[in-house]
Design a protein around this motif. Structure first.
Motif, mmCIF file in Angstrom:
data_model
loop_
_atom_site.group_PDB
_atom_site.id
_atom_site.type_symbol
_atom_site.label_atom_id
_atom_site.label_comp_id
_atom_site.label_asym_id
_atom_site.label_seq_id
_atom_site.Cartn_x
_atom_site.Cartn_y
_atom_site.Cartn_z
ATOM 1 N N ALA A 178 -30.718 2.988 -20.611
ATOM 2 C CA ALA A 178 -31.008 4.132 -21.477
ATOM 3 C C ALA A 178 -30.029 4.219 -22.641
ATOM 4 O O ALA A 178 -30.392 4.644 -23.744
ATOM 5 N N LYS A 220 -29.616 1.966 -14.692
ATOM 6 C CA LYS A 220 -30.617 2.632 -15.529
ATOM 7 C C LYS A 220 -29.945 3.409 -16.655
ATOM 8 O O LYS A 220 -30.483 3.491 -17.776
ATOM 9 N N LEU A 221 -28.770 3.994 -16.384
ATOM 10 C CA LEU A 221 -28.012 4.651 -17.445
ATOM 11 C C LEU A 221 -27.628 3.655 -18.530
ATOM 12 O O LEU A 221 -27.655 3.982 -19.721
ATOM 13 N N ALA A 272 -29.109 3.687 -10.231
ATOM 14 C CA ALA A 272 -28.985 4.802 -11.171
ATOM 15 C C ALA A 272 -28.025 4.459 -12.300
ATOM 16 O O ALA A 272 -28.286 4.767 -13.477
ATOM 17 N N THR A 302 -28.196 10.571 -5.103
ATOM 18 C CA THR A 302 -27.599 10.275 -6.412
ATOM 19 C C THR A 302 -27.633 11.478 -7.357
ATOM 20 O O THR A 302 -27.278 11.347 -8.526
ATOM 21 N N GLY A 303 -28.047 12.644 -6.853
ATOM 22 C CA GLY A 303 -28.232 13.802 -7.718
ATOM 23 C C GLY A 303 -26.973 14.281 -8.417
ATOM 24 O O GLY A 303 -27.065 14.960 -9.453
ATOM 25 N N TRP A 304 -25.813 13.943 -7.886
ATOM 26 C CA TRP A 304 -24.560 14.410 -8.474
ATOM 27 C C TRP A 304 -24.052 13.510 -9.590
ATOM 28 O O TRP A 304 -23.089 13.859 -10.293
ATOM 29 N N LEU A 305 -24.672 12.348 -9.773
ATOM 30 C CA LEU A 305 -24.223 11.422 -10.815
ATOM 31 C C LEU A 305 -24.554 11.970 -12.203
ATOM 32 O O LEU A 305 -25.499 12.751 -12.365
ATOM 33 N N PRO A 306 -23.801 11.543 -13.219
ATOM 34 C CA PRO A 306 -24.080 12.043 -14.573
ATOM 35 C C PRO A 306 -25.456 11.600 -15.054
ATOM 36 O O PRO A 306 -25.968 10.559 -14.649
ATOM 37 N N ARG A 307 -26.036 12.393 -15.941
ATOM 38 C CA ARG A 307 -27.358 12.103 -16.493
ATOM 39 C C ARG A 307 -27.280 11.126 -17.662
ATOM 40 O O ARG A 307 -28.302 10.542 -18.050
ATOM 41 N N GLU A 308 -26.112 10.999 -18.236
ATOM 42 C CA GLU A 308 -25.900 10.047 -19.317
ATOM 43 C C GLU A 308 -24.479 9.519 -19.233
ATOM 44 O O GLU A 308 -23.622 10.100 -18.559
#
Length: 302
Positions: A156, A152-153, A149, A123-129
């Motif tokens: 957040a 969780k976004l 993931a 999932t590392g390529w998904l946006p952080r926000e």
């Protein structure tokens, strides 16, 4: 300047579907003739994202595809519908998801699908926000870590995080992380161990704070409110093709939440959109526009 449209960040599967119209489902190993054929994009998240765009919402789709011609066709159609595909990951050397689907004279369907088992799970390529303007998240169960993931976004960002529970959730934290889960009847039966959907919904609801519902097709929707299982009937229509109806429902429901509608109003809105889709052949090609849903609800007295 006009106000920005409420948006939904979707994550999950997008496919290319070959949809055949047949009189009856095949029962023997012989040749059959199709009455009609639609080649159209599909997949839970893919269909939901198109439904959202047609209903007037902004939509971003995170999905895993191969760097092949099928993937090109999937992305091109999504872009043509107004879906933002900047988060579509293209993987070299694999095959994009595809399905062969038979739809009989009663509108029921048989689906044979293929997803490349080598598709990366990271999932590392998904946006952080979330993208600016995203007022809700919708994830399906085809990629458990990705769905987690995305939900969780949503947490957040303080926005609704909806799980399309059309299959048993593959990750144990999905239901508890989502703010809303709408199960299929089969998935609810599998996760609860109960044949009766009302009993199954009550059983699952006892263990999580999540808002829960189950979609039952022509029998409508059950949902939990104040600890009680309540029912909203479906709209009566002449079904031509039920393919994609559940995906349209989830997209419309999530968009309604992003717009600030309450859950009951969102169910009615989503059920109207899904009912209209069922009157049209061709999977998500039958997803309605906003004006159609508004007129439908007005005629139904909603």
């Amino acid at each position: 300047m006009s106000e920005a449209r409420p948006g939904v960040f979707c994550l999950g599967i997008a496919t290319l579907d070959y949809v055949y119209s047949v009189e009856t489902m095949p029962t023997r190993g012989e040749k059959y003739r199709s009455r009609d054929l639609a080649v159209v994009g599909g997949g839970c998240a893919g269909n939901a994202s198109v439904a959202i765009a047609r209903l007037g919402g902004a939509c971003w789709l995170a999905t895993r595809l191969a760097d092949d011609l099928t993937g090109d066709a999937i992305v091109a159609e999504l872009n043509g519908e107004g879906v933002d595909t900047r988060f579509a990951r293209r993987v070299a050397g694999l095959r994009s998801p595809v399905s062969a689907i038979l739809v009989d004279a009663q509108g029921e369907r048989m689906v044979i699908s293929y997803s490349d088992p080598q598709m990366p799970e990271d999932t590392g390529w998904l946006p952080r926000e979330l993208p600016e303007g995203a007022g809700a998240v919708l994830a399906d169960t085809r990629w458990g870590e990705g769905a987690l993931a995305a939900l969780k976004l949503a947490r957040a960002g303080g926005v609704p995080g909806v799980l399309d529970g059309d299959r048993r959730p593959p990750h144990p934290d999905l239901v508890g992380t989502a703010s809303h889960v709408a199960f299929s009847q089969q998935a609810l039966r599998e996760i609860s161990g109960e044949e009766d959907p009302s009993a199954g919904l009550a059983k699952v609801a006892a263990g999580v704070p999540t808002w829960l519902a189950v979609t039952l097709g022509k029998q409508g929707v059950l949902y939990v409110e104040a600890g009680e299982v309540r029912h909203i009937p479906a709209f009566a229509v002449e079904s031509v093709d039920t393919l994609g109806a559940g995906d349209v429902w989830h997209g419309a429901f999530t968009l309604a939440l992003a717009e600030g509608q309450g859950e009951v109003a969102a169910i009615r809105f989503a059920s109207a959109a899904a009912a209209i889709k069922c009157t049209r052949f061709g999977g998500r090609a039958g997803a309605p526009g906003r004006d159609e849903v508004v007129r439908f609800l007005a005629q139904a007295g909603s």
